[in-house]
Design an enzyme around this catalytic site. Structure first.
Site: not given
Ligand SMILES: CC(C)(COP(=O)(O)OP(=O)(O)OC[C@H]1O[C@@H](n2cnc3c(N)ncnc32)[C@H](O)[C@@H]1OP(=O)(O)O)[C@@H](O)C(=O)NCCC(=O)NCCS
Length: 334
Positions: A115, A261, A291
């Protein structure tokens, strides 16, 4: 030799196939609400059919950038190609792109910084221009993610985030006072290397890089520790922004547009809040593309260009964070 480098033109291209959150919900257990609430994403683009690589998406993006820069393709004397999803493992996508553009014999450097790839490439282009090595550099960010993500429940946390797309910038020299790349800063910390990575196929797996076990274990798909990446991104993007602003002798008040980004709308809202940048100065298009990794920043710039928002004197701050970890920032003026 020119005093500084400047972005002379930007262009982009995205595949025509639109994949909405509801479309993804037909392939895995997810909802539009879950995705949009946590990331801001509504839809992304996927390549229409097999056989389309990052270099193919880059061709129209490059042509648009060259046209907007008011030059012709044969003026380009070097290519820097940032991607984490090259057409093939080797050679680099820059070589494929050069051939497709009919540019034979000029250097083609692939940059593998995820990224942060566009800003890493910008730093290299800036240095090359200022030492007089090259005069017109084509800096590309392009990705085909759709063929590499796990579009099932196993990979839904990563798969919903990424989309395909390409964008390009022409970098050249300028002596105009105050114009061009005013500061750029690069960082990396391998302590987070496995927080967002694609483990396999791997050259360290002997005797052969790809095994049935890898496919069964699904380690041929990227995996992410989302919470950890979120924490680091919201720390490092403000930190590097402060660093490049200071190096340019500026404050956020001097910035016309913040082009971060596009990984997650919530990350960018938090970063802007930490930096005291009002939301109306923050550009985003993540809702339409997801992304697109190395392509995101130039894709934003290309849309700003089309909207007539990159006028002479417009000052832009960019910051990126991604796999590696890598992170980077830049201040530049049109
Ligand atoms: C990925 C991201 C959106 C997840 O959000 P989060 O707030 O951490 O997730 P939450 O804790 O609210 O939710 C996790 C739950 O959702 C579930 N889940 C994961 N992906 C899912 C999806 N696409 N749809 C529905 N549920 C999903 C998980 O299994 C988990 O369930 P559980 O609690 O029963 O185990 C967040 O962590 C994020 O944006 N991180 C940065 C990622 C990023 O920017 N990456 C690229 C960098 S360049």
């Amino acid at each position: 030799m020119p005093e500084r480098s400047a972005i002379l033109g930007v262009g982009h291209y995205v595949p025509t196939k639109v994949v909405t959150n509801d479309d993804l919900a037909k392939m895995m257990t997810t909802t539009d609400e879950w995705i949009h609430q946590r990331t801001g994403i509504r839809e992304r683009r996927f390549i229409e059919h097999t056989g389309i690589g990052a270099s193919d998406l880059a061709v129209p993006a490059a042509k648009m950038a060259v046209e907007r820069a008011g030059i012709v393709l044969s003026d380009i004397d070097a290519i820097i190609f940032a991607t984490l999803s090259p057409d093939v493992t080797f050679p680099g996508s820059g070589c494929f792109l050069a051939d497709k553009l009919g540019l034979h014999g000029i250097p083609a450097l692939d940059v593998r910084n995820q990224c942060s790839g566009f800003l890493y490439g910008l730093s290299v282009a800036d240095a090359w221009i200022r030492v007089g090595a090259y005069k017109r550099i084509l800096l590309v960010g392009a990705e085909v993610h759709s063929t590499g993500i796990d579009l099932t429940d196993h990979g839904r946390d990563v798969a919903v985030l990424f989309g395909d797309g390409a964008a390009a910038a022409v970098i050249g020299g300028t002596d105009e006072p105050g114009k061009g790349v005013l500061s750029v800063s690069l960082h990396a910390d391998g302590v987070g290397a496995t927080d967002l990575w694609l483990e396999n196929p791997s050259s360290r797996t002997a005797p052969v890089r790809v095994t049935h076990q890898m496919i069964e274990d699904r380690t041929i798909f990227p995996r992410m520790n989302g919470k950890q990446v979120f924490r680091w991104a919201t720390d490092k993007m403000p930190e590097v922004s402060d660093e490049v602003l200071k190096a340019a002798n500026m404050t956020v008040d001097d910035i016309d547009v913040f082009v971060p980004h596009q990984a997650n709308m919530r990350i960018n809202q938090l970063v802007a809040m930490k930096l005291n940048i009002p939301q109306e100065k923050v550009f985003h298009n993540i809702e339409r593309y997801g992304n697109t990794t190395a392509a995101t920043i130039p894709l934003c710039l290309s849309e700003l260009w089309a909207e007539g928002r990159l006028k002479a004197g417009t000052t832009v701050l960019s910051a990126a964070f991604g796999s590696g970890y890598t992170w980077a920032g830049a201040v530049y003026r049109f």
